[in-house]
Write a protein that holds these residues in place. Sequence first.
Motif, mmCIF file in Angstrom:
data_model
loop_
_atom_site.group_PDB
_atom_site.id
_atom_site.type_symbol
_atom_site.label_atom_id
_atom_site.label_comp_id
_atom_site.label_asym_id
_atom_site.label_seq_id
_atom_site.Cartn_x
_atom_site.Cartn_y
_atom_site.Cartn_z
ATOM 1 N N ILE A 1 18.844 -25.106 -32.125
ATOM 2 C CA ILE A 1 18.369 -25.832 -30.940
ATOM 3 C C ILE A 1 17.284 -26.829 -31.351
ATOM 4 C CG2 ILE A 1 17.129 -25.583 -28.740
ATOM 5 C CD1 ILE A 1 18.624 -22.806 -28.513
ATOM 6 N N ASP A 2 16.418 -26.410 -32.262
ATOM 7 C CA ASP A 2 15.350 -27.276 -32.765
ATOM 8 C C ASP A 2 15.920 -28.586 -33.312
ATOM 9 O OD1 ASP A 2 12.495 -27.217 -33.171
ATOM 10 O OD2 ASP A 2 12.948 -27.314 -35.318
ATOM 11 N N ARG A 3 16.948 -28.486 -34.140
ATOM 12 C CA ARG A 3 17.560 -29.676 -34.734
ATOM 13 C C ARG A 3 18.326 -30.496 -33.704
ATOM 14 N NH1 ARG A 3 16.705 -26.154 -38.378
ATOM 15 N NH2 ARG A 3 16.518 -26.582 -40.609
ATOM 16 N N ILE A 4 19.022 -29.825 -32.803
ATOM 17 C CA ILE A 4 19.802 -30.557 -31.790
ATOM 18 C C ILE A 4 18.874 -31.347 -30.876
ATOM 19 C CG2 ILE A 4 21.273 -30.301 -29.740
ATOM 20 C CD1 ILE A 4 22.509 -27.809 -31.165
ATOM 21 N N VAL A 5 17.810 -30.710 -30.443
ATOM 22 C CA VAL A 5 16.978 -31.277 -29.371
ATOM 23 C C VAL A 5 15.921 -32.255 -29.878
ATOM 24 C CG1 VAL A 5 15.354 -30.640 -27.529
ATOM 25 C CG2 VAL A 5 17.463 -29.344 -27.834
ATOM 26 N N HIS A 6 15.622 -32.213 -31.191
ATOM 27 C CA HIS A 6 14.573 -33.084 -31.742
ATOM 28 C C HIS A 6 14.780 -34.545 -31.339
ATOM 29 C CE1 HIS A 6 12.323 -34.719 -35.536
ATOM 30 N NE2 HIS A 6 11.649 -34.900 -34.438
ATOM 31 N N HIS A 7 16.024 -35.045 -31.458
ATOM 32 C CA HIS A 7 16.340 -36.412 -31.012
ATOM 33 C C HIS A 7 17.521 -36.287 -30.042
ATOM 34 C CE1 HIS A 7 13.943 -37.644 -34.460
ATOM 35 N NE2 HIS A 7 14.765 -36.986 -35.259
ATOM 36 N N ALA A 8 17.242 -35.957 -28.807
ATOM 37 C CA ALA A 8 18.359 -35.726 -27.885
ATOM 38 C C ALA A 8 17.979 -36.063 -26.448
ATOM 39 C CB ALA A 8 18.812 -34.269 -27.949
ATOM 40 N N ASP A 9 18.993 -36.378 -25.688
ATOM 41 C CA ASP A 9 18.850 -36.443 -24.234
ATOM 42 C C ASP A 9 19.527 -35.209 -23.675
ATOM 43 O OD1 ASP A 9 17.769 -39.252 -23.472
ATOM 44 O OD2 ASP A 9 19.215 -39.599 -25.078
ATOM 45 N N VAL A 10 18.806 -34.461 -22.871
ATOM 46 C CA VAL A 10 19.366 -33.263 -22.246
ATOM 47 C C VAL A 10 19.591 -33.583 -20.769
ATOM 48 C CG1 VAL A 10 19.018 -30.825 -21.741
ATOM 49 C CG2 VAL A 10 18.135 -31.786 -23.888
ATOM 50 N N LEU A 11 20.845 -33.509 -20.359
ATOM 51 C CA LEU A 11 21.202 -33.804 -18.965
ATOM 52 C C LEU A 11 21.590 -32.503 -18.279
ATOM 53 C CD1 LEU A 11 23.538 -36.939 -19.397
ATOM 54 C CD2 LEU A 11 21.069 -36.818 -19.485
ATOM 55 N N THR A 12 20.939 -32.213 -17.185
ATOM 56 C CA THR A 12 21.244 -30.967 -16.472
ATOM 57 C C THR A 12 21.989 -31.295 -15.190
ATOM 58 O OG1 THR A 12 19.258 -29.991 -17.418
ATOM 59 C CG2 THR A 12 20.254 -28.839 -15.571
ATOM 60 N N LEU A 13 23.253 -30.849 -15.146
ATOM 61 C CA LEU A 13 24.084 -31.073 -13.964
ATOM 62 C C LEU A 13 23.890 -29.913 -13.005
ATOM 63 C CD1 LEU A 13 25.394 -32.580 -16.488
ATOM 64 C CD2 LEU A 13 27.370 -32.819 -15.019
ATOM 65 N N LYS A 14 23.986 -30.238 -11.727
ATOM 66 C CA LYS A 14 23.644 -29.226 -10.722
ATOM 67 C C LYS A 14 24.695 -29.193 -9.624
ATOM 68 C CE LYS A 14 18.669 -29.304 -11.345
ATOM 69 N NZ LYS A 14 18.411 -30.412 -12.271
ATOM 70 N N GLY A 15 24.598 -28.154 -8.828
ATOM 71 C CA GLY A 15 25.375 -28.105 -7.602
ATOM 72 C C GLY A 15 26.674 -27.336 -7.715
ATOM 73 N N ALA A 16 27.497 -27.495 -6.684
ATOM 74 C CA ALA A 16 28.751 -26.752 -6.589
ATOM 75 C C ALA A 16 29.811 -27.400 -7.467
ATOM 76 C CB ALA A 16 29.217 -26.727 -5.140
ATOM 77 N N SER A 17 30.833 -26.617 -7.792
ATOM 78 C CA SER A 17 31.932 -27.120 -8.610
ATOM 79 C C SER A 17 32.662 -28.245 -7.897
ATOM 80 C CB SER A 17 32.911 -25.992 -8.909
ATOM 81 O OG SER A 17 34.074 -26.533 -9.513
ATOM 82 N N TYR A 18 32.865 -29.327 -8.632
ATOM 83 C CA TYR A 18 33.632 -30.462 -8.095
ATOM 84 C C TYR A 18 35.089 -30.054 -7.860
ATOM 85 C CZ TYR A 18 34.189 -35.543 -7.469
ATOM 86 O OH TYR A 18 34.387 -36.804 -6.957
ATOM 87 N N ARG A 19 35.546 -29.093 -8.647
ATOM 88 C CA ARG A 19 36.938 -28.611 -8.504
ATOM 89 C C ARG A 19 37.167 -27.953 -7.143
ATOM 90 N NH1 ARG A 19 35.761 -26.278 -13.832
ATOM 91 N NH2 ARG A 19 36.783 -27.533 -15.422
ATOM 92 N N LEU A 20 36.098 -27.364 -6.586
ATOM 93 C CA LEU A 20 36.250 -26.592 -5.351
ATOM 94 C C LEU A 20 35.930 -27.404 -4.101
ATOM 95 C CD1 LEU A 20 34.586 -23.223 -6.485
ATOM 96 C CD2 LEU A 20 36.966 -23.954 -6.701
ATOM 97 N N ARG A 21 35.607 -28.686 -4.302
ATOM 98 C CA ARG A 21 35.270 -29.541 -3.162
ATOM 99 C C ARG A 21 36.361 -29.555 -2.109
ATOM 100 N NH1 ARG A 21 32.396 -35.098 -3.859
ATOM 101 N NH2 ARG A 21 30.322 -34.224 -4.111
ATOM 102 N N GLY A 22 35.945 -29.422 -0.866
ATOM 103 C CA GLY A 22 36.899 -29.519 0.227
ATOM 104 C C GLY A 22 37.862 -28.356 0.307
ATOM 105 N N ARG A 23 37.566 -27.287 -0.420
ATOM 106 C CA ARG A 23 38.449 -26.119 -0.372
ATOM 107 C C ARG A 23 37.826 -24.970 0.400
ATOM 108 N NH1 ARG A 23 42.431 -26.602 -4.819
ATOM 109 N NH2 ARG A 23 41.978 -28.605 -5.738
ATOM 110 N N GLY A 24 36.683 -25.241 1.037
ATOM 111 C CA GLY A 24 36.029 -24.218 1.824
ATOM 112 C C GLY A 24 35.383 -23.144 0.978
ATOM 113 N N ILE A 25 35.151 -23.465 -0.307
ATOM 114 C CA ILE A 25 34.486 -22.510 -1.197
ATOM 115 C C ILE A 25 33.180 -23.165 -1.630
ATOM 116 C CG2 ILE A 25 34.649 -21.221 -3.360
ATOM 117 C CD1 ILE A 25 37.757 -21.674 -3.102
ATOM 118 N N ASP A 26 32.068 -22.512 -1.343
ATOM 119 C CA ASP A 26 30.782 -23.154 -1.606
ATOM 120 C C ASP A 26 30.299 -22.969 -3.036
ATOM 121 O OD1 ASP A 26 30.612 -24.110 0.940
ATOM 122 O OD2 ASP A 26 29.651 -22.288 1.696
ATOM 123 N N SER A 27 30.538 -21.805 -3.598
ATOM 124 C CA SER A 27 30.008 -21.578 -4.942
ATOM 125 C C SER A 27 30.782 -20.484 -5.646
ATOM 126 C CB SER A 27 28.532 -21.205 -4.882
ATOM 127 O OG SER A 27 28.396 -19.987 -4.197
#
Length: 188
Positions: A159-185
């Motif tokens: 992790i030390d080597r990966i993160v030393h020069h890295a952008d860490v993006l944290t995605l959030k929220g409900a699954s895009y696959r389940l959108r509009g299927r009446g399933i929240d999480s």
Amino acid sequence: RSAAFPARKTLEDFDFDAQPAIRAQVGSLASGAFLTEARNIVLLGPPGTGKTHLAIALGVAAARHGHRVLFATATDWVTRLTEAHRSGRLPQELTKLRRYGLIIVDEVGYLPFEQDAANLFFQLVSSRYEHASLVLTSNLPFSGWAGVFGDQAVAAAMIDRIVHHADVLTLKGASYRLRGRGIDSLPS
Ligand code: ADP
Ligand code: MG
């Protein structure tokens, strides 16, 4: 270029209204400047939030900028490195892989690694450190990576080597696959 993407995904067809917090960050990464600086990108978040989509899309953008790109899951990378190691070709394989400006490692964390596999994966990360880029995706926060790599010390060094020069993006929220299927999480 055969990057072996599992699907065709681009930044243009990513719906940033579903992930507004990372819109600007991804926008600046799209230029591909991270590749010339050998920076890494880590995409973290629960299932279905678009990690693989963005990893492929960043790979497509890198290829458009003329970089050589390889995509595989963490399990596939370990299989490949294990085969090279068994036939005494690991150094040659790592040298060959360094000629790829971008290596994408999808799904770190779905399957735990054996000790030998963890050590081989660590060698991949080390050989690319400050030399060529990695994009990694994981459903686990970094605190959960020790469990994947079996060993706290190996995970911390990696992790030390990966993160030393890295952008860490944290995605959030409900699954895009389940959108509009009446399933929240999904169960967590
Ligand atoms: P993850 O890898 O995080 O589990 P994926 O990237 O595989 O999720 O996304 C699941 C599906 O939903 C894919 O078909 C992907 O293209 C789509 N998807 C996810 N997030 C978005 C988004 N923000 N905009 C457009 N499509 C999305
Ligand atoms: Mg995925």
